[in-house]
Design an enzyme around this catalytic site. Structure first.
Site, PDB file in Angstrom:
ATOM      1  N   HIS A  38      28.815 -10.757 -49.110  1.00 15.48           N
ATOM      2  CA  HIS A  38      29.786 -10.046 -50.225  1.00 15.48           C
ATOM      3  C   HIS A  38      30.160 -11.356 -51.160  1.00 15.48           C
ATOM      4  CE1 HIS A  38      30.184  -6.161 -48.236  1.00 15.48           C
ATOM      5  NE2 HIS A  38      30.564  -6.754 -47.116  1.00 15.48           N
ATOM      6  N   ARG A  63      27.158 -15.395 -42.629  1.00 16.54           N
ATOM      7  CA  ARG A  63      27.002 -13.708 -42.634  1.00 16.54           C
ATOM      8  C   ARG A  63      25.873 -13.700 -43.623  1.00 16.54           C
ATOM      9  NH1 ARG A  63      31.586  -9.197 -42.949  1.00 16.54           N
ATOM     10  NH2 ARG A  63      32.152 -10.261 -44.852  1.00 16.54           N
ATOM     11  N   ASP A  77      17.588 -23.131 -40.454  1.00 16.35           N
ATOM     12  CA  ASP A  77      16.935 -24.230 -40.797  1.00 16.35           C
ATOM     13  C   ASP A  77      17.909 -25.159 -41.330  1.00 16.35           C
ATOM     14  OD1 ASP A  77      14.448 -23.474 -39.645  1.00 16.35           O
ATOM     15  OD2 ASP A  77      13.350 -23.423 -41.296  1.00 16.35           O
ATOM     16  N   GLN A 139      27.345  -7.327 -35.861  1.00 19.28           N
ATOM     17  CA  GLN A 139      28.336  -6.806 -36.486  1.00 19.28           C
ATOM     18  C   GLN A 139      28.277  -5.241 -36.100  1.00 19.28           C
ATOM     19  OE1 GLN A 139      30.223  -9.156 -40.402  1.00 19.28           O
ATOM     20  NE2 GLN A 139      30.084  -6.890 -40.414  1.00 19.28           N
ATOM     21  N   GLU A 141      29.837  -1.897 -36.840  1.00 20.19           N
ATOM     22  CA  GLU A 141      30.525  -1.382 -38.289  1.00 20.19           C
ATOM     23  C   GLU A 141      30.245   0.026 -38.663  1.00 20.19           C
ATOM     24  OE1 GLU A 141      30.091  -4.157 -41.351  1.00 20.19           O
ATOM     25  OE2 GLU A 141      28.137  -4.408 -41.040  1.00 20.19           O
ATOM     26  N   ASP A 167      34.157  -1.314 -42.747  1.00 19.28           N
ATOM     27  CA  ASP A 167      32.967  -0.472 -42.787  1.00 19.28           C
ATOM     28  C   ASP A 167      33.013   0.707 -41.679  1.00 19.28           C
ATOM     29  OD1 ASP A 167      31.036  -1.072 -44.876  1.00 19.28           O
ATOM     30  OD2 ASP A 167      31.258  -3.099 -43.792  1.00 19.28           O
TER      31      ASP A 167
END
Length: 243
Positions: A38, A63, A77, A139, A141, A167
């Site tokens: 986001h 996230r 990585d 998550q 949601e 959500d």
């Protein structure tokens, strides 16, 4: 590479500044989560945040914005302590994201040259073993995710379940993160996590921590760098305005 245990208290980072990581590193947080879903983080910026993470000794999860193998591979990585994966609605989703994060038994492409391999300085077996302990946090949601939460929690390699209440409220067609149906989803997710022996996490405000802890939540993602800054600035302004 030290082992990171996903638990305790952290916050989201939504500002593309390595200095934010350095400042949060002075605050005794257990971790922070770079919000590449986001907030405007590209790979170069995430890479710089990981450098700051090492300097500040603050574990960073990312996230990620999607479930793609290459998205998960790249942030791991770079040295992320783990990934928080949105919209994990089924056990098949959970198995796929775990496979994307794992060398052994998974689909993660291997190279010793990135940061997680010490730029080639870490013995390969040691790098594989450490990297395969990266936290994969699913998550929860959606209504579908809550319905399948026991199966999701039981997928080998899942380190924790993080409830995204906003959500979830949209998925359930209800208003507000404290709607009874949403809170019932939190309770069901926490119970499933505890049965599976994984971490129960929730994104919440400071005033909700004690309540969530009483439910069995042990990991709290509290606000974000933006909300913490806004809250402190508003409180300061209020004090200055007081007679």
């Amino acid at each position: 590479m030290p082992t990171f245990e996903f638990d305790g208290m952290g916050t989201f980072i939504k500002t593309d500044s390595p200095q934010v990581v350095e400042v949060l590193g002075t605050c005794a947080l257990d971790f922070a989560v770079v919000d590449a879903e986001h907030a405007p983080f590209d790979l170069v910026t995430i890479d710089r945040m990981m450098l700051a993470s090492r300097a500040a000794a603050l574990p960073l999860l990312v996230r990620v914005p999607d479930h793609r193998n290459e998205t998960i591979l790249r942030v791991l990585d770079m040295g992320a302590a783990g990934v928080v994966v949105p919209r994990v609605d089924t056990p098949e989703d959970a198995r796929a994201v775990v496979a994307a994060a794992r060398y052994v038994g998974g689909r993660r492409g291997i190279s010793p040259s990135p940061r997680n391999g010490g730029y080639g300085s870490i013995p390969l077996a040691e790098m594989i073993a450490a990297s395969d302990r990266s936290a994969v946090v699913c998550q929860i949601e959606s209504g579908a995710a809550v319905a399948s939460v026991d199966e999701i929690a039981a997928v080998p390699g899942v380190a924790g379940l993080l409830v995204g209440r906003l959500d979830l409220s949209l998925s359930l067609g209800v208003s507000g993160v404290r709607h009874p149906q949403v809170m019932a989803g939190v309770e069901r997710t926490v119970a499933a996590a505890r049965r599976a022996g994984v971490v129960a996490a929730v994104a919440c405000g400071p005033a909700e921590i004690a309540e969530m802890a009483a439910m069995g939540v042990t990991c709290f993602v509290v606000g974000s760098d933006q909300s913490l800054l806004a809250s402190a600035a508003s409180a300061l302004r209020g004090r200055l305005a007081a007679p």
